[in-house]
Enzyme design. Structure first.
Site, short mmCIF file in Angstrom:
data_model
loop_
_atom_site.label_atom_id
_atom_site.label_comp_id
_atom_site.label_asym_id
_atom_site.label_seq_id
_atom_site.Cartn_x
_atom_site.Cartn_y
_atom_site.Cartn_z
N GLY A 8 0.83 -1.21 0.00
CA GLY A 8 0.00 0.00 0.00
C GLY A 8 0.86 1.26 0.00
N GLY A 11 -0.58 4.95 -0.97
CA GLY A 11 -1.63 5.60 -0.19
C GLY A 11 -1.11 6.73 0.69
N GLN A 12 -2.00 7.26 1.51
CA GLN A 12 -1.67 8.43 2.33
C GLN A 12 -0.49 8.14 3.28
OE1 GLN A 12 -4.47 9.62 5.33
NE2 GLN A 12 -3.74 11.73 5.40
N ASP A 34 2.13 -1.93 -4.38
CA ASP A 34 0.74 -1.47 -4.34
C ASP A 34 0.03 -2.12 -5.52
OD1 ASP A 34 -1.69 0.30 -4.34
OD2 ASP A 34 -0.51 1.39 -2.85
N ILE A 35 -1.31 -1.98 -5.56
CA ILE A 35 -2.01 -2.47 -6.76
C ILE A 35 -2.08 -1.37 -7.81
CG2 ILE A 35 -3.38 -4.36 -5.81
CD1 ILE A 35 -5.71 -2.32 -5.51
N ASP A 52 -0.54 -7.55 -5.41
CA ASP A 52 -1.89 -7.58 -4.83
C ASP A 52 -1.85 -8.46 -3.58
OD1 ASP A 52 -4.52 -7.74 -4.19
OD2 ASP A 52 -5.22 -8.46 -6.16
N TYR A 142 -15.96 -0.84 8.74
CA TYR A 142 -14.53 -0.57 8.88
C TYR A 142 -14.08 -0.85 10.32
CZ TYR A 142 -10.24 2.30 8.83
OH TYR A 142 -8.96 2.76 8.94
N LYS A 146 -11.50 -3.67 11.78
CA LYS A 146 -10.29 -3.31 12.54
C LYS A 146 -10.26 -4.02 13.89
CE LYS A 146 -8.01 -0.57 9.76
NZ LYS A 146 -6.77 -1.08 9.13
N1 SER Z 1 -9.12 7.95 9.22
C1 SER Z 1 -9.87 6.76 9.07
C2 SER Z 1 -11.18 7.00 8.45
O1 SER Z 1 -11.70 8.09 8.62
C3 SER Z 1 -10.07 6.13 10.40
O2 SER Z 1 -9.08 5.22 10.65
O3 SER Z 1 -11.72 6.12 7.86
#
Ligand code: SER
Length: 317
Positions: A8, A11-12, A34-35, A52, A142, A146
């Protein structure tokens, strides 16, 4: 010698973490994957490959072929996006983790970092100064993924000796790569819109307090946790990380100190309900005591930094 895989990297978090790891461990020892294609700086400073994480055989093969010793798995569908595709998001987030846990067990890549989130908490959790150990009933897909992930990480540590390490990131604020589809994204978007239009339409209400952290602090602490003496780690699930807590209104007021005409409008959307289920502030004393978590950026310093850097990026000053 450590050989590190970052999954990844585009990403950010990944786009900044890879560069920092390369400074410490040497460009050639940090493999970025990354993909999708990676930012130029990553492709030019060391190895980059499309990979992947959902393809288990390829992942295991990669770890063995490159003699990887540590993995950072940052691949995930964030909170807002996950609510639009719940089953698919669950499948992607869990399979990405389970593949890396299993591949770690079956290779020499025993040390694994995986980010958890403040999303593991839910509406029944104490919202102010949320303790490390508390009620956890997340109500977003999400957050559920987690929380399940934290339990699996600890399980693989106890049962198979995988050196699993994790933090519950607050919202992360950065300017190099924008986040995608998260609930805390407003705190990044607001700076870009402030520079571009001097105005921002916020998708959360003005009094929604959430914990946030500037990316430099997040990266520094992530690497610190990975470098920590294993004897010092009393937890193998995931450590609370507090950062700074503020509301959109407080952030807008800070921006107005630099841009007095800055205007903000509040139009809460579906992400308001997600934010309302998360803590307003976090207690991270366990991480401070165990491995020396420390942060440097307060609201003022972070805002100044964001505005200056985004101005340079957009207006090329
Ligand atoms: N920053 C993330 C989100 O807003 C939370 O882990 O999905």
């Amino acid at each position: 010698m450590e050989r590190i895989l970052v999954i990844g990297c585009s990403g950010q978090i990944g786009s900044e973490l890879v560069l920092e790891l390369r400074k410490t461990y040497g460009n050639g020892n940090v493999f970025a994957t990354d993909i999708k294609n990676a930012p130029e700086e990553i492709r030019e400073t060391g190895p980059f490959q499309i990979l992947d994480v959902l393809d288990y055989k390829n992942l295991l093969h990669f770890l063995v072929r490159h003699k990887i010793t540590q993995v950072y798995n940052l691949a995930a569908v964030l909170s807002g996006n996950a609510e639009k595709i719940p089953l698919q998001a669950w499948d992607i987030n869990m399979r990405a983790l389970m593949n890396t846990l299993q591949a770690a067990q079956q290779s020499s890549a025993k040390k694994l970092f995986w980010p958890s989130s403040i999303a593991v908490f839910g509406p029944t959790t104490p919202r102010i100064s949320t303790p490390q150990l508390t009620v956890m009933e997340p109500n977003t897909v999400y957050g559920i993924s987690k929380l399940a992930g934290e339990r699996w990480g600890e399980y693989f540590y106890n049962k198979y000796g995988v050196d699993f390490r994790s933090v519950r990131y607050p919202g992360l604020i950065s300017y190099k790569t924008e986040p995608g589809g998260g609930t805390t994204d407003y705190a990044v978007e607001i700076f870009f819109e402030a520079i571009k239009k001097n105005c921002y339409e916020c998708f959360l209400s003005e009094d929604t307090a959430l914990p946030m952290m500037f990316m430099d602090d997040a990266i520094k602490n992530t690497i610190k946790l990975m470098d920590a003496d294993p004897e010092k780690l009393s937890l193998r699930s995931s450590y609370n990380m507090a950062g700074i807590s503020f509301t959109p209104k407080q952030l807008a007021a800070e921006i107005s100190k630099h841009q007095p005409d800055f205007c903000i409008e509040y139009k809460p959307d579906f992400r308001q309900a997600i934010a309302d289920s998360w803590p307003a502030s976090i207690d991270d004393s366990v991480a401070r005591a165990d491995w020396g978590l420390q942060d440097e950026f307060d609201l003022e310093k972070m805002s100044h930094h964001m505005l200056t850097k985004i101005d340079e990026k957009i207006n090329g000053i």
